[in-house]
Every structure is written in structure tokens, then in C-alpha cells.
Design a protein around this motif. Structure first.
Motif, short mmCIF file in Angstrom:
data_model
loop_
_atom_site.label_atom_id
_atom_site.label_comp_id
_atom_site.label_asym_id
_atom_site.label_seq_id
_atom_site.Cartn_x
_atom_site.Cartn_y
_atom_site.Cartn_z
N LEU A 143 52.96 47.12 -8.98
CA LEU A 143 52.16 48.28 -9.39
C LEU A 143 52.50 49.55 -8.62
CD1 LEU A 143 48.68 46.57 -9.93
CD2 LEU A 143 50.63 46.72 -11.48
N VAL A 144 53.08 49.41 -7.43
CA VAL A 144 53.57 50.58 -6.69
C VAL A 144 54.96 50.26 -6.13
CG1 VAL A 144 51.26 51.39 -5.98
CG2 VAL A 144 52.58 49.93 -4.42
N ASP A 145 55.72 51.32 -5.89
CA ASP A 145 56.97 51.21 -5.14
C ASP A 145 56.74 51.78 -3.75
OD1 ASP A 145 58.64 50.03 -7.01
OD2 ASP A 145 59.15 51.95 -7.95
N VAL A 146 57.25 51.08 -2.74
CA VAL A 146 57.12 51.55 -1.36
C VAL A 146 58.53 51.82 -0.84
CG1 VAL A 146 56.32 50.99 0.97
CG2 VAL A 146 55.02 50.20 -1.03
N GLU A 147 58.74 53.01 -0.34
CA GLU A 147 60.09 53.44 0.00
C GLU A 147 60.06 54.08 1.39
OE1 GLU A 147 62.21 57.45 -1.99
OE2 GLU A 147 60.35 56.60 -2.74
N LYS A 148 60.93 53.60 2.28
CA LYS A 148 60.95 54.14 3.64
C LYS A 148 62.07 55.16 3.77
CE LYS A 148 58.86 50.02 5.61
NZ LYS A 148 57.52 50.55 5.98
N THR B 33 47.76 57.72 -6.08
CA THR B 33 49.16 57.79 -6.50
C THR B 33 49.26 58.23 -7.97
OG1 THR B 33 49.19 55.39 -6.91
CG2 THR B 33 50.10 56.15 -4.82
N HIS B 34 48.23 57.97 -8.73
CA HIS B 34 48.19 58.48 -10.11
C HIS B 34 48.07 60.01 -10.09
CE1 HIS B 34 47.06 58.73 -14.37
NE2 HIS B 34 46.10 59.54 -13.99
N GLU B 35 47.24 60.50 -9.17
CA GLU B 35 47.03 61.95 -9.07
C GLU B 35 48.28 62.66 -8.57
OE1 GLU B 35 43.72 62.26 -6.37
OE2 GLU B 35 42.36 61.29 -7.78
N ALA B 36 48.89 62.05 -7.55
CA ALA B 36 49.96 62.76 -6.83
C ALA B 36 51.35 62.23 -7.13
CB ALA B 36 49.70 62.68 -5.33
N ARG B 37 51.43 61.11 -7.85
CA ARG B 37 52.70 60.47 -8.20
C ARG B 37 53.45 59.89 -6.99
NH1 ARG B 37 54.86 58.16 -12.81
NH2 ARG B 37 52.83 58.15 -13.81
N ARG B 38 53.60 60.68 -5.91
CA ARG B 38 54.36 60.19 -4.76
C ARG B 38 53.61 60.67 -3.53
NH1 ARG B 38 59.05 61.92 -1.81
NH2 ARG B 38 60.43 60.19 -1.30
N VAL B 39 53.11 59.73 -2.74
CA VAL B 39 52.31 60.11 -1.59
C VAL B 39 52.83 59.46 -0.32
CG1 VAL B 39 50.19 60.52 -2.89
CG2 VAL B 39 50.63 58.26 -1.97
N GLU B 40 52.53 60.12 0.79
CA GLU B 40 52.98 59.63 2.09
C GLU B 40 51.90 58.69 2.64
OE1 GLU B 40 54.15 59.04 5.89
OE2 GLU B 40 52.54 60.53 5.74
N PHE B 41 52.36 57.68 3.36
CA PHE B 41 51.49 56.66 3.95
C PHE B 41 50.32 57.27 4.72
CE2 PHE B 41 50.36 53.52 7.16
CZ PHE B 41 50.36 52.32 6.46
N GLY C 287 62.88 64.89 8.59
CA GLY C 287 63.41 65.30 9.89
C GLY C 287 63.76 64.03 10.66
N LYS C 288 63.25 63.91 11.89
CA LYS C 288 63.54 62.71 12.67
C LYS C 288 62.47 61.64 12.51
CE LYS C 288 66.15 65.02 16.32
NZ LYS C 288 66.06 65.63 17.65
N ARG C 289 61.39 62.00 11.83
CA ARG C 289 60.26 61.07 11.77
C ARG C 289 60.36 60.13 10.57
NH1 ARG C 289 54.65 63.76 13.47
NH2 ARG C 289 54.29 61.57 13.88
N GLY C 290 60.17 58.85 10.85
CA GLY C 290 60.14 57.87 9.77
C GLY C 290 58.92 58.09 8.89
N ARG C 291 59.14 58.01 7.61
CA ARG C 291 58.03 58.20 6.67
C ARG C 291 58.08 57.10 5.62
NH1 ARG C 291 54.93 61.54 9.23
NH2 ARG C 291 55.42 63.75 9.20
N THR C 292 56.91 56.73 5.12
CA THR C 292 56.85 55.77 4.02
C THR C 292 56.21 56.47 2.84
OG1 THR C 292 56.62 53.94 5.57
CG2 THR C 292 55.91 53.53 3.31
N TRP C 293 56.91 56.39 1.71
CA TRP C 293 56.42 57.05 0.50
C TRP C 293 56.00 56.00 -0.52
CZ3 TRP C 293 55.89 62.23 0.75
CH2 TRP C 293 56.62 62.90 1.74
N ILE C 294 54.90 56.28 -1.20
CA ILE C 294 54.37 55.33 -2.18
C ILE C 294 54.33 56.02 -3.55
CG2 ILE C 294 52.36 53.95 -2.87
CD1 ILE C 294 52.71 54.89 0.75
N THR C 295 54.86 55.31 -4.54
CA THR C 295 54.90 55.84 -5.90
C THR C 295 54.26 54.84 -6.85
OG1 THR C 295 57.11 56.57 -5.29
CG2 THR C 295 56.45 56.96 -7.56
N LEU C 296 53.53 55.33 -7.82
CA LEU C 296 52.96 54.47 -8.85
C LEU C 296 54.06 54.08 -9.84
CD1 LEU C 296 50.07 53.49 -9.75
CD2 LEU C 296 50.01 55.46 -11.28
N THR C 297 54.15 52.82 -10.18
CA THR C 297 55.11 52.40 -11.21
C THR C 297 54.46 52.56 -12.59
OG1 THR C 297 54.34 50.12 -11.28
CG2 THR C 297 56.06 50.63 -9.66
N SER C 298 55.26 52.41 -13.64
CA SER C 298 54.63 52.53 -14.96
C SER C 298 53.69 51.34 -15.22
CB SER C 298 55.67 52.69 -16.07
OG SER C 298 56.54 51.60 -16.06
#
Lengths: 110, 110
Positions: free
Chosen positions: B63-68, B29-37, B72-83
Motif C-alpha cells: 500500500l506504500v513504497d518506502v524509499e531511502k 500520503t494521499h494528501e501529499a503523495r510523497r512525504v518524509e518520515f 544533502g548529507k542527511r539520510g531521509r526516508t520518503w513514503i509514497t502511496l501506491t495505487s
């Protein structure tokens, strides 16, 4: 076959070696070659039970030798790094360096 | 007061960050900032359940934020590194470097 997305370096880390306390035990026995149980306890700030558990994991994996003896009338336990332990520590260090390099080449954009 | 035998550097490592899988999550998540599950799962070669458990530990620690959401129609979970996560990763890297320096200045005598 794809070579674009190889597994991340952490997948190559061995939990037996990477775990915080065990990494400490291996590092200290690497430094001192042969250390007394009480010294490890103090350095790693552990209870005797907790240290014993981690030593058992390392001994079972063949990474340290645990030897009981006496110093005067007092029972002592001595811990020595095996050559397999030395090799495992070197591999861990090598992988940690890869990981650090990867983190440091991808700084945050803030 | 003694300054001769300070506690070992591993006592300063935080298990929340140092644990192998969680260190991987923070690094990616440090490398990509926002990554998919699913990307994390593939990179770290984990089951969904195992990844979820580690994400919960990191999210609880802030330490991370998890956001659903949806793609499109598919549920996704995104993970972001917090400061705070970024800072914790930097501290881990700093301590690992100390540890590596210590190992490398005390080579084996073989």
C-alpha cells in the motif's frame, strides 16, 4: 507557537472505540440498544473468545454494560450501550467525518 | 438463505487499513503523495519505532513504497502511496460512510 501544522485528525481518534470489532459492537448496540451475545457474534463473525475480549475492553472503559441472565433455561448475556458509550461513538463518528472530508478535498492527480 | 441479517459493515473493513495510525499514514500520503518520515512522525505524534512498524505493515501489503535517500548529507526516508494504497483508502472511506449512515439513521431515543 505554530498553528500551521496541527496534529492530524487521527491523533484524536480513540483506539478503544476506533478498533474495527469494537466500533462494530458500539454501532450495533447503538442501533439496537440491548443485544444478545450470540447476535453480536453472528453479525460480527467472531469467535466467542474474541468477542468476549473486546467486550471486556469496552466494559472496562465504561462504554457498554454486560449483564448475564436467563431466557427460559438458557443462560444469556445481554449487552447495552451506556451513555458514555453513546457519546464516545458520536465523537468517533465526528472525527471520521473530518477525516473523510480531508481525504475527499485532496483527490489524487491521476 | 437469509438476506435479513447480512453481516455488519465493519466485517468488510480491513484491519491493515482501518487501524488508527495506518489510516493516518494513508491519509497523509494521499494528501501529499510523497512525504518524509519525520513529517509523518510529527503529524501522527509517534515514536520512530512505532511509525516504522506500521510502515512495514503497509509496505508488506503493497500500500506504500518506502524509499531511502539523502537530502544533502542527511539520510531521509520518503513514503509514497501506491495505487493499491489509494484504492484501499478509497474502499475504507466508502465503508466508513456506510457505517456513519447506519449510525445516523438509528438515533438514540433519549
Amino acid at each position: 507557537m505554530t498553528t500551521e501544522d496541527p496534529a492530524h485528525p487521527v491523533t484524536g481518534l480513540d483506539d478503544v472505540v476506533h478498533q474495527r470489532v469494537r466500533l462494530g459492537i458500539l454501532t450495533i448496540t447503538h442501533e439496537a440498544r440491548r443485544v444478545e451475545f450470540g447476535y453480536l457474534r453472528t453479525q460480527l463473525q467472531l469467535t466467542a473468545g474474541n468477542l468476549s475480549q473486546h467486550l471486556t475492553v469496552l466494559e472496562t472503559a465504561g462504554l457498554v454494560d454486560v449483564e448475564k441472565g436467563y431466557e427460559g433455561k438458557r443462560g444469556r448475556t445481554w449487552i447495552t450501550l451506556t451513555s458514555a458509550g453513546d457519546k464516545a461513538l458520536a465523537e468517533e463518528i465526528g472525527r471520521l467525518k473530518q477525516l473523510i472530508a480531508r481525504v475527499e478535498t485532496t483527490g489524487t492527480q491521476e
